[in-house]
Write a protein that holds these residues in place. Structure first.
Motif, PDB file in Angstrom:
ATOM      1  N   GLU A 233       0.850  -1.198   0.000  1.00 29.64           N
ATOM      2  CA  GLU A 233       0.000   0.000   0.000  1.00 29.64           C
ATOM      3  C   GLU A 233       0.886   1.248   0.000  1.00 29.64           C
ATOM      4  OE1 GLU A 233      -2.974  -0.152  -0.656  1.00 29.64           O
ATOM      5  OE2 GLU A 233      -3.565   1.936  -0.294  1.00 29.64           O
TER       6      GLU A 233
ATOM      7  N   ARG B  57       3.627   9.599  -1.860  1.00 30.61           N
ATOM      8  CA  ARG B  57       3.712  10.867  -2.590  1.00 30.61           C
ATOM      9  C   ARG B  57       4.605  11.814  -1.826  1.00 30.61           C
ATOM     10  NH1 ARG B  57       1.408  15.293  -5.767  1.00 30.61           N
ATOM     11  NH2 ARG B  57       3.620  15.142  -6.235  1.00 30.61           N
TER      12      ARG B  57
ATOM     13  N   LYS C 297       2.508   1.758  -3.371  1.00 33.79           N
ATOM     14  CA  LYS C 297       1.560   2.148  -4.418  1.00 33.79           C
ATOM     15  C   LYS C 297       1.016   3.564  -4.248  1.00 33.79           C
ATOM     16  CE  LYS C 297      -1.569  -0.819  -5.915  1.00 33.79           C
ATOM     17  NZ  LYS C 297      -2.642  -1.831  -5.823  1.00 33.79           N
ATOM     18  N   THR C 298       1.085   4.094  -3.051  1.00 31.55           N
ATOM     19  CA  THR C 298       0.423   5.379  -2.796  1.00 31.55           C
ATOM     20  C   THR C 298       1.368   6.500  -2.367  1.00 31.55           C
ATOM     21  OG1 THR C 298       0.017   4.783  -0.494  1.00 31.55           O
ATOM     22  CG2 THR C 298      -1.723   4.254  -2.084  1.00 31.55           C
TER      23      THR C 298
ATOM     24  N   ASP D 153      -2.744  13.119  -5.297  1.00 31.60           N
ATOM     25  CA  ASP D 153      -1.806  12.429  -6.172  1.00 31.60           C
ATOM     26  C   ASP D 153      -1.577  13.272  -7.426  1.00 31.60           C
ATOM     27  OD1 ASP D 153       0.007  10.542  -6.882  1.00 31.60           O
ATOM     28  OD2 ASP D 153      -1.423   8.986  -7.378  1.00 31.60           O
TER      29      ASP D 153
END
Ligand SMILES: Cc1cc2nc3c(=O)[nH]c(=O)nc-3n(C[C@H](O)[C@H](O)[C@H](O)COP(=O)(O)O)c2cc1C
Length: 190
Positions: free
Chosen positions: A6, A12, A9-10, A174
């Motif tokens: 997680e 930032r 993938k996320t 994002d």
């Protein structure tokens, strides 16, 4: 702690000013540096090293940035100069990843440079895994010789990045990511 997939993938970046106190503890900093130094490194050369900027030392380093800025732009305002002095004091912790890639009889310099990039990215990911936010930037002073001298970089050393680390002040939106089809091909013979 966020689950690894997680997180990957996320994750930032946040802007340096969006990374706020408290910064990592001494134990957490040691963990981060341990993670950053555990990267693929052809020939076991450790072609990188780290400089930690914390507390008032961030402004001490900033004085060199300010001086370089004033020399470059003699008509700059005090307000602009103060902004430059605070460059490394926006986030609670900044770690410079220094590439010390050099000609080697067996290991291409390019591979040594890539290893420094891996160290920088591991630092970013480690910071996120510990619940902090991070931002990998270079900015103009990473390329200014007088600043590099003040930070103690030798002639063959380069800044791979100043990794800014602190608590995220908010959850960032994002940004668009490249569609996988645009950046991936499958090799097929004939
Ligand atoms: C080597 C390197 C240097 C960078 N230098 C800067 C910089 O000086 N200023 C900047 O705004 N972003 C810079 N970036 C980009 C930031 O890391 C940016 O915030 C990031 O690409 C956002 O992507 P993310 O959302 O995947 O974290 C740099 C990135 C890399 C890999």
């Amino acid at each position: 702690m966020i689950e690894a997939i997680e997180l990957l993938k996320t994750r930032r970046s946040l802007k340096p000013v969006e990374l706020v106190e408290p910064g990592p503890s001494p134990t957490e900093i040691e963990t981060l540096l341990t993670i950053a130094s555990r990267v693929p490194d052809h020939g076991k050369l450790a072609p990188w090293r780290f400089i930690v900027f914390e507390g008032d030392a961030r402004l001490d380093a900033g004085a060199a940035i300010e001086a370089a800025f004033r020399a470059k732009y003699p008509t700059a305002t005090d307000e602009q100069a103060v902004f430059e002095r605070k460059r490394l004091a926006r986030a609670p912790l900044v770690v410079a990843v220094v590439s010390r890639a050099a000609p080697h009889v067996k290991i291409p310099e390019w591979e040594q440079v890539l290893s420094a990039g891996a160290a920088a990215m591991s630092l970013v990911l480690g910071a996120h895994a510990l619940g902090y936010g991070a931002n990998w930037i270079t900015e103009w002073y990473a390329y200014d010789r007088s600043v590099l001298d003040a930070l103690g970089l030798r002639e063959n050393e380069r800044i791979a990045g100043f990794i800014h680390i602190g608590k995220p002040s908010h959850t960032p939106e994002d940004r668009p990511r490249p569609p996988l089809n645009d950046i991936t091909t499958r090799f097929a013979q004939g």
